[in-house]
Each structure stands twice: as structure tokens, then as C-alpha cells.
Design a protein around this motif. Structure first.
Motif, short mmCIF file in Angstrom:
data_model
loop_
_atom_site.label_atom_id
_atom_site.label_comp_id
_atom_site.label_asym_id
_atom_site.label_seq_id
_atom_site.Cartn_x
_atom_site.Cartn_y
_atom_site.Cartn_z
N TYR A 117 44.16 34.96 37.57
CA TYR A 117 43.53 34.28 38.71
C TYR A 117 43.11 32.85 38.35
CZ TYR A 117 39.89 33.04 42.07
OH TYR A 117 39.13 32.37 42.98
N ILE A 127 40.74 41.43 39.48
CA ILE A 127 40.29 40.91 40.77
C ILE A 127 40.71 41.90 41.86
CG2 ILE A 127 40.50 39.02 42.42
CD1 ILE A 127 39.12 38.22 39.84
N LEU A 155 42.29 35.45 46.63
CA LEU A 155 41.52 36.69 46.53
C LEU A 155 42.10 37.82 47.37
CD1 LEU A 155 37.91 35.20 46.60
CD2 LEU A 155 39.21 36.02 44.61
#
Length: 563
Positions: free
Chosen positions: A523, A508, A537
Motif C-alpha cells: 500500500y 489492509i 483502500l
């Protein structure tokens, strides 16, 4: 009187001295009773007067000439090997003269009394009767335990001082002599068995004792323990039980250590250094005797007497005398073999022999279809020599390179890899092969804990790479993994020594700075547990900035709406 020369040979020892003198740049004296003085010399005659020589090695030319084929070559190699000496680190210990003896040998008691300050501990009425009126300090009772080290022992006693009538719980001692089984023998504590032998050891260690440092430990790189998680235990197989694990790594009991070198030779990452014969010095000894057409013999110094009494002739060997066969690692065996016609390890009869490194070297050779390495007592050398001559040996030039022993072993294996593999797998506890399952979150715990750098993490690519050849099987990665994602097999697999990717996942990227910072697997786990989404994020560095900016924008928006 002959002043110090590095090599002193004697004309009275047959013709060999004259034959090799110029080749080894030696001084030849005419009489066996010549006095040698100085710091160190290699002498070719055990009869030379060495009373003024601080240190020396004997290469007995008479014995070599009578017992070896090609004695010139043997003698030259032996001398050249001896000339490569370590610089010993020494410590002078003030031991004192106080002996505590627990026993009833009256002859021994009276002899000890002439040489030391002796305290006798006994419950035997006959012994007590013969020691009255206690000019020799006598305690009626028993020794319970002994703590401390040579020169400063605490001897715990349940007894009565018969001269004063006072109860005695503890006395000080320089050395202690007592029956077998009460405490473990170490320097300064001598158990019997043979009381006279124990007493002789005790007397030899009174006054001042010069102690040589045998090993040195670097716990900063040791893999025995990290963050209170126990890992590598290879050196804990010490044949004298002198090594213990502690919160920093390992500690070595110098009192019980016999300097065999096992701990140093078995340590893959060179966290333990043998100070009696350092690894790089042994490599230099091998270089000094190497000959592609001759067999090298690593000889335990305590086996030399077996050569002397052997009735018969030995084949032409190039000897390297070592303090103990345990001090020879797989790197030394393999390097010697690649630079000779074969290698024989010649141990003594001691109970401390460990063959872990010998077996690693044998497995390495067997993997590529080679032989040429043998273990043989002195009376088995001729047969071992014949077998070596029949076996296939590697004809390859190798270098010993790398920051530790395992890396040096890999360089040698790279040299052997020009030959085809004939056997891939060997079950050896000093090697490991790991697998990582889908639970991995690429958190880098495994690479942080790995003491040999066998595991590395590539954050940008989302990969964990593993080099089986560097893995020492310590299990730190498996024990530390928070996801229980790692399994390890104790095996050496020559078909997969090189580095390869063993796990990968999509990374990510931070929506603020674009840096990859978290695996997709991690995640999803955090998102489900926290029920957060977009906040995750952002990378840890950008998350506070993003939150502050969001708050600031919200405040500005509210103010505008208020207007």
C-alpha cells in the motif's frame, strides 16, 4: 516341453532347487535341456531352453549355492524380487535395410553388402579402385552431419556418386557407421573405434526394432521452467546428456537415453517416471525381500558377471537386481535400510554412475547418527558387509507415503526424528532454504511459481509460510520475485524442515467489503508512486463499484443543487 510356470527350477543344478521349490511354489524339471515356453518365467538354470519364452530372468542356483553363505535365503529373496515385474511400453520401429558406411575397411564392406543395402562414402583411392565398377554404391567425398532418428536419417554429404557422376548433398539411411568424433553416437548411429563392433550393432538394428519406453515426463508439474523463467536443473545432469530444457519444461532424447533412471530418481517432485523400474515397483521389490536380520543389496544387472567370476564366498545378502544403480533414489535406500540390517549398492564399471541420491540418503542417516549404507564393487562386498555390522542402524518402522518423492522422503525423516539430531546441516544442491526481506509486498508470485508447494501465502493473516523440507532449490521464487526480496541458500537443514512463517505484514482491509487484500508495505509503495490515497483502500472487486457510486452521488448532488 514344459509349459509356462512363473518359476522353473532344474534338478540338474544341485540340491538347492529341491530345498526351495515348495517355498517359492516352483516347478522342478529333471533336465537342463528342458524347453520352456510362454510369456515370462524366472528360471533357476541358465542352460534351460528358453527359445520359446518371450521374457525371463535367470537366478543361477549353481552360482548362488557355490558363492553365498545361506544360499537358500539368498535364492528365495532373489526369486521373489524378480517376480515383481513392470509392464513395459513398447514401440515397433520399421528401420529398413539401408546402411551408410564412411570408411575404408574392404572386408567389412563386402560382408555388410551380403546383409544390407550399403552405401560407401570414402575419399581413399585404393578403396575406390577395389569397389569399381561400383556394384556397391560408392560416393567419393565426406559426411558433414547426420540428422534424424533410426530408420529415417538424413546423411549430409559433400561428394560425387561415382557410378552416375552426380553431385550428392544428402541421402537417406536406416543406420549409419562412421568414425568417432564426427557426430555423437546414438541409436542408429554407430561410431568406431572398433569398426566390427560398430557394424555388428548396425546389423542388429536393421529390419524391425522393438523399442522399450524408458521414461515418461509430466511437464505440467515440472519445475524446469515457468513463464519463460528457468528453474530446476537437477535432471539436466543426465550422464548421457539426453535431457534438454524447452519452453514447456524438459524433453528427453530417446535415441541417446540409456534408461539409467537418474532423471527419475533425482527428480524431487516425481515429474519424471522411470518406466523400466517404477519407484512404487522398486518399493514392492524391497518389501518382497525385506528381513530385519539381513543386508539388502541393490545390484546393477551389468555387475552380475562379476559375481559369477568372483573367487570366494559372499556373505548372506538379499539381492534386488536393478537396470542401473542410478535408478535407486534416496527413498529406496532409506526404506530398504529401515527394513533390513543394512544396504549395499553394487554398481557395474560403467561411466554413467551418479551418486546424488546415494549421498542424500547418507546425509539423512548421518544427521541422526546412523550408518549401514555402503557403496561397493563386487570384490568389496565382504568388507562393506563387515563395516555395516559394526555401524548403528535405525530400528524404526517407516511408510513410503506422499504424492511425490520429496514427500515420501519427509515421511521417512519423520520416522527417524524419534532419534536425536547429531548433525544439522548438509550442503546439497537439491534442497534450498529461503529468506524474505522487508521489500516483500505479499504479492504471491513466489507461491505461484513454487513447483513443490514449499511456499504458501495466507492472505488473511498477512503471512508467507515456507516448508524447507519441500524446497527443491530451483530458484524460481527468487528469479520471479518482482521486489528482489528473496535469497536462497542451497542447504539441507534438518533442524528446520517443518513449515514456519518467514515473513508477515499488516494487511489492509477493504473499507467497502472488509476483505484483506493488500499488505501495508505494498500500500505504501503504490501510494507514494501513484499519489493516491483513499482510492487504494478499496479492493480490486469493490473499487469499480465505489467509483460508480461516487459518480452517481456526485450527479445526484449536482441535480439537487440545480433545482
Amino acid at each position: 516341453m514344459q509349459s509356462l510356470q512363473e518359476i522353473i527350477l532344474c534338478n540338474g543344478c544341485g540340491k538347492l532347487a529341491d530345498k526351495i521349490a515348495k517355498k517359492v511354489n516352483a516347478t522342478v524339471v529333471n533336465n537342463c535341456d528342458t524347453k520352456i515356453e510362454g510369456f515370462y518365467a524366472v528360471i533357476g538354470c541358465p542352460a534351460l531352453d528358453t527359445s520359446n519364452l518371450l521374457d525371463y530372468d535367470v537366478v543361477d542356483l549353481n552360482m548362488i549355492e557355490s558363492k553365498f553363505d545361506n544360499p537358500e535365503k539368498v535364492a528365495i529373496a532373489w526369486i521373489n524380487s524378480c517376480l515383481i515385474k513392470p509392464e513395459y511400453e513398447t514401440e515397433v520401429i520399421e528401420v529398413g535395410e539401408d546402411v551408410v558406411y564412411f570408411g575404408d575397411n574392404l572386408d567389412l564392406i563386402f560382408e555388410l553388402n551380403h546383409a544390407a543395402n550399403i552405401t560407401v562414402v570414402t575419399k581413399n583411392k585404393k578403396t575406390i579402385k577395389n569397389l569399381y565398377p561400383f556394384k556397391i554404391k560408392t560416393i567419393s567425398g565426406e559426411i558433414r552431419k547426420v540428422d534424424g532418428k533410426i530408420g529415417n536419417f538424413d546423411v549430409y554429404i559433400d561428394g560425387i556418386d561415382l557410378a552416375s557422376g552426380k553431385r550428392i548433398n544428402k541421402i537417406k539411411a536406416s543406420v549409419v557407421i562412421l568414425p568417432e568424433g564426427l557426430v555423437n553416437e546414438k541409436v542408429g548411429i554407430y561410431t568406431y573405434g572398433n569398426e566390427y563392433k560398430a557394424a555388428l550393432k548396425a546389423l542388429n538394428n536393421l529390419g524391425k526394432v522393438i523399442k522399450i519406453k524408458t521414461v515418461e515426463v509430466n511437464n505440467d508439474i515440472c519445475g524446469a521452467i515457468k513463464s519463460n523463467i528457468e528453474g530446476c536443473n537437477l535432471c539436466l545432469a543426465c550422464p548421457t546428456g539426453s535431457i534438454e530444457r524447452n519452453e514447456r519444461g524438459i524433453s528427453i532424447n530417446s535415441e541417446s537415453c540409456v534408461g539409467c533412471g537418474f532423471c527419475s530418481s533425482i527428480c524431487p517432485i516425481s515429474a519424471i517416471q522411470n518406466k523400466l523400474i517404477p519407484s512404487d515397483l522398486l518399493i514392492k521389490k524391497i518389501d518382497a525381500v525385506s528381513n530385519k536380520n539381513n543386508v539388502i543389496a541393490f545390484v546393477c544387472q551389468r555387475a552380475l558377471g562379476d559375481f559369477y567370476i568372483y573367487e570366494g564366498k559372499f556373505p548372506s545378502l538379499l539381492p534386488i537386481v536393478v537396470p542401473c544403480i542410478n535408478s535407486v533414489s534416496e527413498v529406496h535406500y532409506l526404506y530398504a535400510l529401515c527394513n533390513s540390517e543394512g544396504v549395499i549398492a553394487v554398481p557395474c564399471d560403467c561411466k554413467y554412475l551418479k551418486l546424488d541420491c546415494f549421498e542424500i540418503a547418507k546425509a539423512t542417516l548421518e544427521a541422526f547418527g546412523f550408518g549401514g549404507l555402503k557403496l561397493a564393487k563386487v570384490d568389496e562386498i565382504k568388507e562393506a558387509f563387515k563395516e555395516i555390522k559394526k555401524e548403528r542402524k535405525p530400528k524404526v518402522s517407516v511408510k513410503v507415503e506422499g504424492k511425490n518423492k520429496r514427500e515420501a522422503w519427509l515421511r521417512i525423516v519423520e520416522g527417524l526424528s524419534s532419534f536425536p539430531l547429531v548433525k544439522e546441516k548438509f550442503h546439497l544442491h537439491s534442497f534450498g532454504k529461503i529468506e524474505i526481506d522487508e521489500n516483500c509486498s505479499l504479492c504471491q508470485t513466489c507461491s505461484f511459481f513454487c513447483p513443490s508447494e514449499a511456499i504458501t501465502r495466507d492472505v488473511d493473516a498477512g503471512k508467507i509460510r515456507f516448508m524447507h523440507g519441500l524446497c527443491i532449490g530451483c530458484e524460481l521464487c527468487m528469479k520471479a520475485c518482482p521486489e528482489n526480496a528473496i535469497k536462497i541458500e542451497k542447504i539441507l537443514d534438518f533442524s528446520s524442515l517443518a513449515e514456519k512463517t518467514i515473513f508477515e505484514d499488516e494487511m489492509i482491509k477493504c473499507i467497502y467489503c472488509g476483505k484483506p487484500f493488500m499488505s501495508k508495505n505494498a500500500y505504501e509503495k503504490v501510494r507514494k508512486a501513484s499519489k493516491l490515497d483513499k482510492t487504494l483502500l478499496f479492493c480490486p472487486e469493490c473499487r469499480p463499484k465505489a467509483i460508480l457510486e461516487s459518480l452517481y452521488n456526485e450527479i445526484i448532488k449536482e441535480e439537487k443543487q440545480g433545482d
